[in-house]
Design a protein around this motif. Structure first.
Motif, mmCIF file in Angstrom:
data_model
loop_
_atom_site.group_PDB
_atom_site.id
_atom_site.type_symbol
_atom_site.label_atom_id
_atom_site.label_comp_id
_atom_site.label_asym_id
_atom_site.label_seq_id
_atom_site.Cartn_x
_atom_site.Cartn_y
_atom_site.Cartn_z
ATOM 1 N N TYR A 1 -18.003 -17.990 -31.645
ATOM 2 C CA TYR A 1 -18.294 -16.447 -30.731
ATOM 3 C C TYR A 1 -18.338 -15.509 -31.758
ATOM 4 O O TYR A 1 -17.492 -15.672 -33.025
ATOM 5 C CB TYR A 1 -17.397 -16.466 -29.902
ATOM 6 N N CYS B 1 -25.526 -11.752 -23.752
ATOM 7 C CA CYS B 1 -24.193 -11.607 -24.258
ATOM 8 C C CYS B 1 -23.232 -11.255 -22.938
ATOM 9 O O CYS B 1 -23.733 -10.913 -21.938
ATOM 10 C CB CYS B 1 -24.129 -10.521 -24.941
ATOM 11 N N ILE C 1 -20.718 -12.656 -28.278
ATOM 12 C CA ILE C 1 -22.268 -13.378 -28.509
ATOM 13 C C ILE C 1 -21.694 -14.874 -28.651
ATOM 14 O O ILE C 1 -20.942 -15.346 -29.557
ATOM 15 C CB ILE C 1 -22.916 -12.906 -29.952
ATOM 16 N N LEU D 1 -28.489 -6.564 -31.593
ATOM 17 C CA LEU D 1 -28.162 -6.603 -30.288
ATOM 18 C C LEU D 1 -29.163 -5.548 -29.453
ATOM 19 O O LEU D 1 -29.284 -4.611 -29.916
ATOM 20 C CB LEU D 1 -26.492 -6.051 -30.072
#
Length: 124
Positions: A32, A68, A77, A94
């Protein structure tokens, strides 16, 4: 067990923000990235009710788009199997969407290192 990289990503300025996030092929639900978004170095406040998605351009040219999780103004994420499917450097950005508007972060690099045993068992 979970490996979480923590990074800051700029929302203004540079189209490519030079951050390197390492990951490994073959890992499952353990990689992550926690992202703090900033605007000219100051915290970028994600509006209440906004959605954030991570767009990846993999080394083979294919794209991945993942939802997300946002909590306490930090974007999490998951580096999914699809993101880690091809070894090499993937670009990520993003996208923050709110009330019909969208703003995109600077891009950063996720390096996918090859796993030695892709099917999980040795040949001999």
């Amino acid at each position: 067990m979970q490996i979480t990289e923590k990074i800051r990503v700029e929302m203004a300025g540079n189209p490519l923000y030079y951050i390197h996030v390492p990951t490994k092929q073959g890992d499952v639900k353990t990689r992550y990235v926690d992202v703090e978004l900033v605007w000219n170095g100051e915290p970028f406040v994600i509006p209440e009710g906004a959605s954030v998605r991570a767009a990846f351009k993999k080394p083979d040219g294919f794209d991945v788009l993942n939802d997300c999780v946002v909590a306490n103004n930090v974007v999490t994420i998951e580096l999914t199997d699809q993101v880690r499917a091809v070894p090499g450097k993937a670009l990520c950005e993003l996208m923050v969407q709110h009330e019909g508007k969208m703003i995109t972060s600077s891009s950063f690099v996720v390096t996918v290192y090859p796993g030695l045993l892709q099917d999980g068992k040795p040949e001999s």
